[in-house]
Motif scaffolding. Sequence first.
Motif, short mmCIF file in Angstrom:
data_model
loop_
_atom_site.label_atom_id
_atom_site.label_comp_id
_atom_site.label_asym_id
_atom_site.label_seq_id
_atom_site.Cartn_x
_atom_site.Cartn_y
_atom_site.Cartn_z
N ASN A 51 0.82 -1.21 0.00
CA ASN A 51 0.00 0.00 0.00
C ASN A 51 0.86 1.26 0.00
OD1 ASN A 51 0.46 -1.30 2.66
ND2 ASN A 51 -0.38 0.59 3.48
N ASP B 246 -0.26 4.35 0.88
CA ASP B 246 -0.53 5.10 2.10
C ASP B 246 -1.53 4.32 2.95
OD1 ASP B 246 -2.90 5.53 0.68
OD2 ASP B 246 -2.24 7.51 0.01
N THR C 176 -2.89 2.06 6.00
CA THR C 176 -2.32 1.00 6.81
C THR C 176 -2.64 -0.36 6.22
OG1 THR C 176 -2.13 0.19 9.10
CG2 THR C 176 -4.35 0.73 8.32
N ARG C 177 -1.85 -1.35 6.53
CA ARG C 177 -2.07 -2.70 6.02
C ARG C 177 -3.19 -3.39 6.80
NH1 ARG C 177 3.58 -5.59 6.73
NH2 ARG C 177 3.14 -4.85 8.84
N ASN D 15 3.20 2.02 5.42
CA ASN D 15 2.92 2.24 4.01
C ASN D 15 4.19 2.73 3.32
OD1 ASN D 15 2.97 5.28 4.21
ND2 ASN D 15 1.19 4.88 5.53
#
Length: 254
Positions: A65, A67, A69-70, A91
């Motif tokens: 990603n 930006d 969050t995962r 990110n």
Amino acid sequence: MRFIGVDLAWSNHNPSGVAVVRGDQHGLCSEWTASITGVEEIAARLQPLQGDWMMAIDAPLVVPNCDGTRPCDRELSRRYGRYHAGCHPANRRKLGAIAPAERLVRQLAGSDVKRLHEPPGSRRIGGRWAFEVYPHPAMIELFRLDRIVKYKRGRVGERRAGLRRLSQLLRQYLPQLDPPLRSNAASEALFGTDPADLRGRALKRFEDCLDAVFCAYLAAHCWAWGSERNFAIGDGTHGSITLPSGRRESTERS
């Protein structure tokens, strides 16, 4: 078998903690810990190591990603937020186009290191593997804490008190777990350090080395028990974090 723990800085200009532990399912002993700056320098220290090993990295390893969050960070925070063990958003805007942990694994690719996105189905697998961990929830699991030990932030006195507590926990619990980390000169030199004598960069190096030793233990625990006593949050596509399942199942030696 060697087990490597890396408390990896998010910036290549900041030092990281690195620890190497050696042993098998019957017992472990610390070989060395060090504060090392830069992914390239860490790789250079690890590449000469012989034989099979597992490496647990306290840093985001798969970051697709740009930006936000995962999903694994969000889920971990949901599960462990009540223990104050939530994640920082990871990110590429913060970590760069290639995350430091991914760069480290790429640097070690010539050493046949492969990424492990979930605990292996069998115990004591061979080969060389790297996976992502997060010490705070792992301590909640293995040490059965009601709240994390706070040693990352605060005034110097508060950080010293937290690091003293962390060192005591590692010294107390790791020899009792399975596999046990046995006391030797290297571990006593680290755990016997009084943080009251440290300040500035020396205090940060002590913190990094404690975290690295714990990460090395997590690598050993994953190798010794596989999916029987470890689990992953997330997946290989969007990022995953491997944790011990200590709160649900005792890992103490009988």
